[in-house]
Design an enzyme around this catalytic site. Sequence first.
Site, PDB file in Angstrom:
ATOM      1  N   GLU A   1       0.789  -1.300  -0.056  1.00 49.87           N
ATOM      2  CA  GLU A   1      -0.005   0.101   0.206  1.00 49.87           C
ATOM      3  C   GLU A   1       0.762   1.261  -0.013  1.00 49.87           C
ATOM      4  O   GLU A   1       0.347   2.350  -0.695  1.00 49.87           O
ATOM      5  CB  GLU A   1      -0.995   0.211   1.238  1.00 49.87           C
ATOM      6  CG  GLU A   1      -2.318  -0.554   1.149  1.00 49.87           C
ATOM      7  CD  GLU A   1      -3.175  -0.569   2.241  1.00 49.87           C
ATOM      8  OE1 GLU A   1      -2.832   0.306   3.047  1.00 49.87           O
ATOM      9  OE2 GLU A   1      -4.288  -0.967   1.874  1.00 49.87           O
TER      10      GLU A   1
ATOM     11  N   HIS B   1       9.798 -26.809  -1.355  1.00 50.52           N
ATOM     12  CA  HIS B   1       9.123 -27.965  -2.106  1.00 50.52           C
ATOM     13  C   HIS B   1       7.981 -27.719  -2.880  1.00 50.52           C
ATOM     14  O   HIS B   1       7.289 -28.498  -3.223  1.00 50.52           O
ATOM     15  CB  HIS B   1       8.792 -29.033  -0.948  1.00 50.52           C
ATOM     16  CG  HIS B   1      10.119 -29.369  -0.241  1.00 50.52           C
ATOM     17  ND1 HIS B   1      10.622 -30.739  -0.523  1.00 50.52           N
ATOM     18  CD2 HIS B   1      10.990 -28.763   0.768  1.00 50.52           C
ATOM     19  CE1 HIS B   1      11.802 -30.780   0.309  1.00 50.52           C
ATOM     20  NE2 HIS B   1      12.052 -29.743   1.067  1.00 50.52           N
TER      21      HIS B   1
ATOM     22  N   LYS C   1     -14.366  -0.474  -4.442  1.00 49.57           N
ATOM     23  CA  LYS C   1     -15.057   0.075  -3.135  1.00 49.57           C
ATOM     24  C   LYS C   1     -16.314   0.786  -3.814  1.00 49.57           C
ATOM     25  O   LYS C   1     -17.644   0.590  -3.494  1.00 49.57           O
ATOM     26  CB  LYS C   1     -14.537   0.858  -2.123  1.00 49.57           C
ATOM     27  CG  LYS C   1     -13.681   0.234  -1.206  1.00 49.57           C
ATOM     28  CD  LYS C   1     -13.174   0.986   0.028  1.00 49.57           C
ATOM     29  CE  LYS C   1     -12.234   0.464   0.958  1.00 49.57           C
ATOM     30  NZ  LYS C   1     -11.654   1.330   1.708  1.00 49.57           N
TER      31      LYS C   1
END
Lengths: 424, 424
Positions: B281, B302, B415
């Site tokens: 951010e 792995h 948003k």
Amino acid sequence: MIQLHLEKVRKWFTEEHEKRLAPLAEFAYGELQNRDRDAFGKGWMSWPVDHHESLYADIDKIASDFRAKSNVTVVIGIGGSYLGARSVLSMVQPEFTREGKHEVIFAGQQLSPTYHAHLLKYLDSREVTLVVVSKSGTTLEPSAVFHTFRDYLEKRYGEAEASARICAITDAQKGSLRAYADEKKYATLPIPDDIGGRYSVLSAVGLLPMALAGVDYRKVMQGAANMRDQLAKVAITANPAVQYALARHVLYQQGFVAEALVTYEPRVADFAGWWQQLFGESQGKDGIGLYPTMLQYTTDLHSMGQYVQDSRKVLVETVLDAFIDDAPELKVPVGLDEKNRYLENVSFHKLQEVAVESVMIAHSEAGVPNIRIEARGDAESLYGELVYFFEVACAFGGYLLGINAFDQPGVEAYKSEMRARLQK
Amino acid sequence: MIQLHLEKVRKWFTEEHEKRLAPLAEFAYGELQNRDRDAFGKGWMSWPVDHHESLYADIDKIASDFRAKSNVTVVIGIGGSYLGARSVLSMVQPEFTREGKHEVIFAGQQLSPTYHAHLLKYLDSREVTLVVVSKSGTTLEPSAVFHTFRDYLEKRYGEAEASARICAITDAQKGSLRAYADEKKYATLPIPDDIGGRYSVLSAVGLLPMALAGVDYRKVMQGAANMRDQLAKVAITANPAVQYALARHVLYQQGFVAEALVTYEPRVADFAGWWQQLFGESQGKDGIGLYPTMLQYTTDLHSMGQYVQDSRKVLVETVLDAFIDDAPELKVPVGLDEKNRYLENVSFHKLQEVAVESVMIAHSEAGVPNIRIEARGDAESLYGELVYFFEVACAFGGYLLGINAFDQPGVEAYKSEMRARLQK
């Protein structure tokens, strides 16, 4: 049910791309189907429809025996001997639903003294069984941890009873763990020869942990078989696994560097870990490959959303939009303050749906290609479908890139460094 | 104690780079220190040494009250109101050590109906208190979830008793949650004005969850204060936070695309989530910024080890080599088969140490720059030190890049898409 949606990636991966790539895709898919060439590592392709009744009988017997004599089973494994089993248990048995059930705890997936010492103490007040998963029996992490827990069981129960509480999933014939297990008279289950670790979740490697946790693994296998059928029935140009692979192939060629598997449901987040190994180990080689990463939305929209929206456009988002049949109903109640009142009586399912849609619009308009994989169904069959879908996409993508999707030579470098240091 | 090791990044970030960048670094560090310019968002800089006794008293009172009347507290928040608190609890109270302790469960960090409905059912058999963390009170996820859980408490305990079991951490004066909390007579704690969400873990946002879980947050604050002292004492050229920022800055300029914070201890893995938000951010904007990702070793060796070793060289590894004082002793026993015998009597601590060393050699030799941050101490102070170290590095790095490290305009896009869809 899995459906691929390409609307939000069409700016980058056009129908023209698909048309031009069709002959190459046809050829690469033929290469994948050709069992004779590179036959090693392709056992997973027919596995869901092969005959496994005697394996199932062995699994059921060990699982019911271990469930009867313990309330916790510690499953020791790493990589493909861990990520698959973990992801299916997370998907089928979501958080806060495991109370009172037989517990499956993973270990040996790292080397933490803290994690393993506290786990041993936790076991003291429980009845314990142990599963160790290792093809060769010489991978450092599971070897070190297995013997630590084996020693704990032997001291606690005596050697004979400890041996009756241990199952080894390993090579049918050879290897260090096979010999050790035979000598100690452990129950054993085989890891098939021509299925690599990251393709092995539908073998005993994943099926025994499922059975121990009480998951109906036959439904998982049926899901994989259904996906196999579905992919076999359609033309290559309409094959969703092929299309997904082609889309990410074109994006990679265009200069995108990383792919994020985006999940919205916490129970599906561990599946991204399985996916990450599949693509990371299969395609990350020879200086080639997208960087496979994971994002959990909407959580990470509040941490990584800023980067995705406004930073360099190096990232591709593949949205695993999974909604599972058994999801309970939940609605926002009334009594909210004015600014939040638009949320009243809205179901959380609706909120998720709107989030998926809105984020794909916002991100793709900002220059982030978005592929959506819609997945619906019961958890068990959906898990099987997803596994087979991504395995085909990944292996096929390997042929497109001209790399071997079934080996992992790069994993050796740090291992030999470690061994050299420890042996001297 | 935090120490920076640059040996395995010197091929890319040389002493010559440091020398040439020194004047720029001096200037940027001055900009950071200048409280007058961009003052908004810099409250975190002096926070660890500011006077907080009355805040502490309020926190202790609420925590002891909630601990007395419940055995579970649900903490509702997202982004900076979640990742910090989660990471400190994980580090101080590792897995398998929480039985019998007051439970802190996070919610509202996503929108899953499954997660939240199962959590509500889980609460039925427990005594519950609730904390909601939101500066404005209008962020969708915590708002929807808070009111769902508020409604649950009111139905279960009646409105008055429910209100006595809820604490709101929010703006001291304004905003939707502040008004709502005052009306309902909830206990409240303030979110400071000039500290953004991702820099807020040492405010009430993180301190109350710590107090609820029984973590000695004064030690955490002391750790942050110590790091502040340490950084203030040294010349800029010897400042480890500055050096870390310069190294990743040069690597970014050289074309590296992504950074992975590599952890080896499961208890430290969630800290990488806090770090990811901080850098994602703060620096992911204006078309600029490294892609911050996380790898948990040796687990991910792995799965992602193959990619890191052999794929395109786009990744920087920052190894958070943390070893915490309270780590129990654990040793591999004897009785191993021949091929594994070199592991006998080796401690897991030693195995971890050798893994860190070997992986850094293997990866850096393959072309992956490796920065090592050695971190030692008790969990609480170390957490505080790490937080302050990375906050300085990140904000300073923002000045180097010429971006504002204290805003996050890109979070708005999805948003407003969502709000528009839900409101119509």
